[in-house]
Design a protein around this motif. Structure first.
Motif, short mmCIF file in Angstrom:
data_model
loop_
_atom_site.label_atom_id
_atom_site.label_comp_id
_atom_site.label_asym_id
_atom_site.label_seq_id
_atom_site.Cartn_x
_atom_site.Cartn_y
_atom_site.Cartn_z
N MET A 302 -0.06 -20.93 14.20
CA MET A 302 0.62 -22.13 13.74
C MET A 302 -0.36 -23.30 13.59
SD MET A 302 4.15 -21.86 15.97
CE MET A 302 5.15 -22.85 14.87
N VAL A 303 -1.56 -23.12 14.10
CA VAL A 303 -2.56 -24.20 14.02
C VAL A 303 -2.95 -24.52 12.58
CG1 VAL A 303 -4.93 -24.85 14.64
CG2 VAL A 303 -3.45 -23.75 16.33
N PRO A 304 -3.19 -23.53 11.71
CA PRO A 304 -3.54 -23.89 10.33
C PRO A 304 -2.52 -24.80 9.65
CG PRO A 304 -3.96 -21.57 10.71
CD PRO A 304 -3.25 -22.07 11.92
N GLY A 305 -1.25 -24.56 9.91
CA GLY A 305 -0.22 -25.42 9.33
C GLY A 305 -0.33 -26.84 9.84
N ALA A 306 -0.60 -26.99 11.14
CA ALA A 306 -0.76 -28.32 11.72
C ALA A 306 -1.97 -29.03 11.12
CB ALA A 306 -0.90 -28.21 13.24
N ILE A 307 -3.05 -28.30 10.90
CA ILE A 307 -4.24 -28.90 10.29
C ILE A 307 -3.94 -29.36 8.87
CG2 ILE A 307 -6.58 -28.40 9.47
CD1 ILE A 307 -6.88 -26.49 11.85
N GLY A 308 -3.27 -28.50 8.11
CA GLY A 308 -2.93 -28.88 6.74
C GLY A 308 -2.05 -30.11 6.68
N MET A 309 -1.06 -30.19 7.58
CA MET A 309 -0.18 -31.36 7.62
C MET A 309 -0.94 -32.61 8.03
SD MET A 309 3.50 -30.19 9.15
CE MET A 309 2.90 -29.07 10.40
N GLY A 310 -1.76 -32.48 9.07
CA GLY A 310 -2.48 -33.65 9.58
C GLY A 310 -3.39 -34.27 8.54
N ILE A 311 -4.03 -33.43 7.74
CA ILE A 311 -4.93 -33.95 6.70
C ILE A 311 -4.14 -34.55 5.55
CG2 ILE A 311 -6.64 -33.28 4.97
CD1 ILE A 311 -7.63 -31.15 6.94
N THR A 312 -3.14 -33.83 5.08
CA THR A 312 -2.42 -34.26 3.89
C THR A 312 -1.64 -35.54 4.10
OG1 THR A 312 -2.18 -31.95 3.25
CG2 THR A 312 -0.78 -33.53 2.12
N ILE A 313 -1.05 -35.70 5.28
CA ILE A 313 -0.21 -36.88 5.49
C ILE A 313 -1.03 -38.16 5.39
CG2 ILE A 313 -0.44 -37.01 8.00
CD1 ILE A 313 2.52 -37.68 8.13
N GLN A 314 -2.32 -38.10 5.73
CA GLN A 314 -3.16 -39.28 5.61
C GLN A 314 -3.43 -39.63 4.15
OE1 GLN A 314 -3.60 -40.89 8.45
NE2 GLN A 314 -2.56 -39.15 9.42
N PHE A 315 -3.71 -38.61 3.34
CA PHE A 315 -3.93 -38.86 1.91
C PHE A 315 -2.63 -39.20 1.19
CE2 PHE A 315 -7.65 -36.19 2.95
CZ PHE A 315 -8.65 -37.00 2.43
N ALA A 316 -1.53 -38.59 1.66
CA ALA A 316 -0.25 -38.82 1.00
C ALA A 316 0.15 -40.28 1.04
CB ALA A 316 0.84 -37.95 1.65
N ALA A 317 -0.19 -40.97 2.13
CA ALA A 317 0.16 -42.39 2.24
C ALA A 317 -0.50 -43.20 1.15
CB ALA A 317 -0.24 -42.91 3.62
N ARG A 318 -1.76 -42.90 0.88
CA ARG A 318 -2.48 -43.66 -0.15
C ARG A 318 -2.01 -43.28 -1.56
NH1 ARG A 318 -6.12 -42.16 3.80
NH2 ARG A 318 -7.25 -43.86 4.81
N VAL A 319 -1.84 -41.97 -1.78
CA VAL A 319 -1.43 -41.50 -3.10
C VAL A 319 -0.02 -41.97 -3.42
CG1 VAL A 319 -1.05 -39.45 -4.52
CG2 VAL A 319 -2.97 -39.51 -2.93
N LEU A 320 0.83 -42.04 -2.39
CA LEU A 320 2.22 -42.47 -2.59
C LEU A 320 2.26 -43.88 -3.17
CD1 LEU A 320 5.22 -41.73 -2.11
CD2 LEU A 320 5.01 -42.81 0.14
N GLU A 321 1.38 -44.76 -2.69
CA GLU A 321 1.37 -46.13 -3.17
C GLU A 321 0.96 -46.21 -4.65
OE1 GLU A 321 -1.40 -47.87 -0.56
OE2 GLU A 321 -0.11 -47.75 1.22
N ARG A 322 0.15 -45.26 -5.07
CA ARG A 322 -0.36 -45.31 -6.45
C ARG A 322 0.53 -44.57 -7.45
NH1 ARG A 322 -6.55 -43.75 -8.34
NH2 ARG A 322 -6.27 -44.26 -10.56
N PHE A 323 1.02 -43.39 -7.06
CA PHE A 323 1.73 -42.54 -8.03
C PHE A 323 3.23 -42.45 -7.78
CE2 PHE A 323 -2.65 -40.90 -8.01
CZ PHE A 323 -2.95 -41.03 -9.36
N GLY A 324 3.68 -42.85 -6.59
CA GLY A 324 5.11 -42.81 -6.32
C GLY A 324 5.56 -41.50 -5.73
N PRO A 325 6.77 -41.48 -5.14
CA PRO A 325 7.25 -40.30 -4.42
C PRO A 325 7.57 -39.11 -5.32
CG PRO A 325 8.95 -41.99 -4.52
CD PRO A 325 7.69 -42.63 -5.01
N ARG A 326 7.95 -39.38 -6.57
CA ARG A 326 8.33 -38.26 -7.43
C ARG A 326 7.16 -37.30 -7.62
NH1 ARG A 326 9.22 -37.27 -13.19
NH2 ARG A 326 11.15 -36.07 -13.48
#
Length: 482
Positions: A302-326
Motif C-alpha cells: 500500500m506504500v506505493p499508493g501513498a507515495i503517489g498521493m503524497g506527491i500528486t496532491i502537492q502539484f494538484a494544488a498549484r495546477v488547480l489554481e491554473r486550470f480548474g477542477p474540471r
C-alpha cells in the motif's frame, strides 16, 4: 502570489496533525484484532466492536460539527475535541477490560468525528477562496495517507511494544496539536444569531447516519437484519432532509446540495470514495489469502499508493489554481480508471509485485488529483454558516460512501468466491491442494469485482466532465454569517 504565509502554514500544520490522529485511529487497530481476542478471551464478533465503536462515534459526531462551530466557535470546539481525543486515547491504552476499551474507543470516535470537519472550517476560513487549494494540500494529506499508514504503524507497534501502544501513540501528537491551536489559530466569533439548536434534526440525522453506516459495515448480522437497519436509517435521513429543506436553522444546511457546484462535486466525491475505499480490501485478500504472503507484505504494497498521493496532491494544488477542477479532477479520474483497468488485465496468481506497485503509484496519483481538489472545488465559495455546513457534509458523505462501497465490494467478491468454491468461500484455500486448483477462479472473482469498481469510477468521470463552473452567486445561506 497564492502561496500561504508563514502563519497560515503553521495553522495548516496544526490542522494536519490533528486530522492525522483522527484518521490513523480508524485503521491502526485492524491488525491487532487477533491479539485482542487472545488478551480478552473474546470472540471476533465482540472484539470487532473496538473498531465499530470508533467508526460509529465518528459518524454520529460529524453532523453536529456545523452547529457546534456556529454556536460556540470552531476553534473552541476543535480544542475541546482534541483534548477529549487525547484523554480517550490514554484511557483506551490503560483499559483493564474490554468494556472499558470499547467505551473509550466510542468517546475517541465522537471527538475524532469533530476534528476533521472543524479543521476544514478553520483552514478554509483562514485563507481567501483562491488559496484554499494550497491550504488543503497540507490539511487534506492525512485524510488520504492515514488509512494506508494506520495498518503499517499498527503492525510495527504491535510487534515491538504492545497493543496498548496503539492508543498511547496518539496522545502526544494530540496534545501538541492543542498547543499549536492555542498559539497560532486565532479565535473566531460564534454566529451572531444564536438560533436554538435543532434537536429534532439531530434526533433524525444522527441515528439515521449511524444506522446506515452500521448496517453496511456490520457483517456479523444477517442480510435481513442489516437491510432493515439500513432502510430505517435511510428513512430517518430522508425525513431529516425533507424537514430541513425549509427550516430556518437546520442542523445541516442540506440546501447546499441544490447548488450546482457544491452538489455535483459532492456527487463526484461520493462516486469515487465508494469504489476506491471499497476496493482497498481486495489487495490484502489477494496477497495474504491467495498468495500466502504476510500481512507486512500486504501493508507494504500500500506504500506505493501513498507515495503517489503524497506527491500528486502537492502539484494538484498549484495546477488547480491554473486550470480548474474540471481538468485536474478529470485527469485524476482518468489515471485511476487506467490503473484499475490495467490491474484487471495484468492480474494473475503470480503477477510481479513490482508491476502491482507501479499500478499502485498510478492509482495513488489519480486519487491525489481527485479527492482534495474536489473538496476544494465544492467549498471554494462557501463562507460563514454555509462553510460550517459544507465542512460537515463533505466528510460525512465520504465516510458513508466508504462504508457502503466496502460493504458492496466485499459482498460481490465473497459472493463470487462462494460460487467458485461451492459455498466454502475463502476457507477453501486453507487446503493447499484445493487452493492451487482454485487460483484461477479467485483471480477471476477479483477481476470481475474490479470491473464493477471501474464502472462506478467511469460514472464519476462523466459527472465531473459534465460539471462546469457556475456563475458566481451569493451562497445559499440560512443563517447570518459568522
Amino acid at each position: 502570489m497564492n502561496r500561504l504565509t508563514a502563519q497560515e502554514l503553521r495553522i495548516a500544520a496544526v490542522i494536519a496533525l490533528g486530522g492525522l490522529m483522527a484518521v490513523l485511529d480508524t485503521t491502526i487497530v485492524a491488525v491487532a484484532l487477533p491479539r485482542f481476542m487472545t488478551t480478552f478471551s473474546a470472540s471476533l464478533t465482540t472484539i470487532q466492536w473496538i473498531v465499530t465503536a470508533y467508526a460509529l462515534g465518528m459518524v454520529a459526531a460529524m453532523p453536529l460539527a456545523a452547529t457546534f462551530a456556529l454556536r460556540w466557535g470552531a476553534r473552541r470546539v476543535y480544542l475541546i475535541a482534541l483534548l477529549v481525543f487525547a484523554v480517550a486515547s490514554a484511557a483506551a491504552g490503560a483499559a483493564g477490560d474490554l468494556g472499558w476499551l470499547i467505551t473509550a474507543r466510542a468517546v475517541q470516535g465522537l471527538a475524532g468525528g469533530l476534528i476533521n470537519p472543524l479543521g476544514m472550517t478553520i483552514g478554509f476560513g483562514t485563507v481567501a477562496p483562491e488559496r484554499r487549494s494550497r491550504m488543503t494540500a497540507i490539511t487534506g494529506l492525512p485524510l488520504l495517507i492515514g488509512p494506508i499508514l494506520g495498518p503499517m504503524l499498527g503492525g510495527i507497534l504491535l510487534d515491538s511494544l504492545s497493543w496498548r501502544a496503539l492508543f498511547f501513540i496518539t496522545v502526544p501528537p494530540a496534545l501538541l496539536a492543542v498547543v499549536g491551536v492555542l498559539r497560532w489559530v486565532p479565535a473566531d466569533t460564534p454566529s451572531a444569531e444564536r438560533a436554538p439548536i435543532d434537536f429534532a434534526g439531530g434526533l433524525l440525522l444522527v441515528p439515521g447516519v449511524v444506522a446506515v453506516a452500521y448496517g453496511f459495515s456490520e457483517e456479523t448480522l444477517g442480510v435481513d437484519v442489516r437491510s432493515s437497519i439500513v432502510a430505517a436509517g435511510l428513512v430517518l435521513m430522508a425525513v431529516f432532509i425533507r424537514r430541513s429543506w425549509g427550516h430556518h436553522a437546520p442542523l445541516l444546511n442540506v440546501r447546499l446540495l441544490r447548488d450546482r457546484t457544491f452538489g455535483r462535486n459532492t456527487a463526484v466525491l461520493v462516486l469515487y470514495a465508494a469504489p476506491y475505499f471499497g476496493s482497498m480490501l481486495l489487495m490484502p485478500a489477494y496477497i495474504q489469502v491467495m498468495r500466502g504472503d504476510s500481512a507486512l507484505t500486504s501493508a507494504l504494497m500500500m506504500v506505493p499508493g501513498a507515495i503517489g498521493m503524497g506527491i500528486t496532491i502537492q502539484f494538484a494544488a498549484r495546477v488547480l489554481e491554473r486550470f480548474g477542477p474540471r481538468i485536474v479532477v478529470g485527469t485524476g479520474l482518468s489515471l485511476a480508471i487506467v490503473s484499475t483497468a490495467l490491474t484487471v488485465l495484468v492480474l494473475t496468481p503470480d503477477t510481479p509485485y513490482l508491476v502491482l506497485g507501479i499500478l499502485g503509484v498510478l492509482q495513488g496519483a489519480g486519487t491525489g488529483a481527485i479527492m482534495m481538489p474536489t473538496i476544494v472545488s465544492a467549498g471554494r465559495e462557501l463562507r460563514g454558516p454555509d462553510l460550517a455546513s459544507g465542512s460537515a457534509i463533505l466528510p460525512l458523505a465520504s465516510t458513508i460512501a466508504s462504508a457502503v462501497g466496502t460493504a458492496v465490494v466485499s459482498a460481490v467478491f465473497t459472493g463470487l468466491i462462494a460460487s467458485a468454491t461451492a459455498g466454502q468461500g475463502l476457507a477453501a484455500l486453507s487446503d493447499p491442494s484445493a487452493g492451487s486448483m482454485l487460483t484461477g477462479e479467485i483471480v477471476d472473482a477479483y477481476r470481475v469485482t474490479l470491473v464493477g469498481v471501474l464502472a462506478i469510477m467511469v460514472l464519476a468521470l462523466v459527472v465531473r466532465l459534465r460539471t462546469r463552473p457556475a456563475p458566481t452567486t451569493k451562497p445559499t445561506t440560512v443563517r447570518s454569517a459568522a
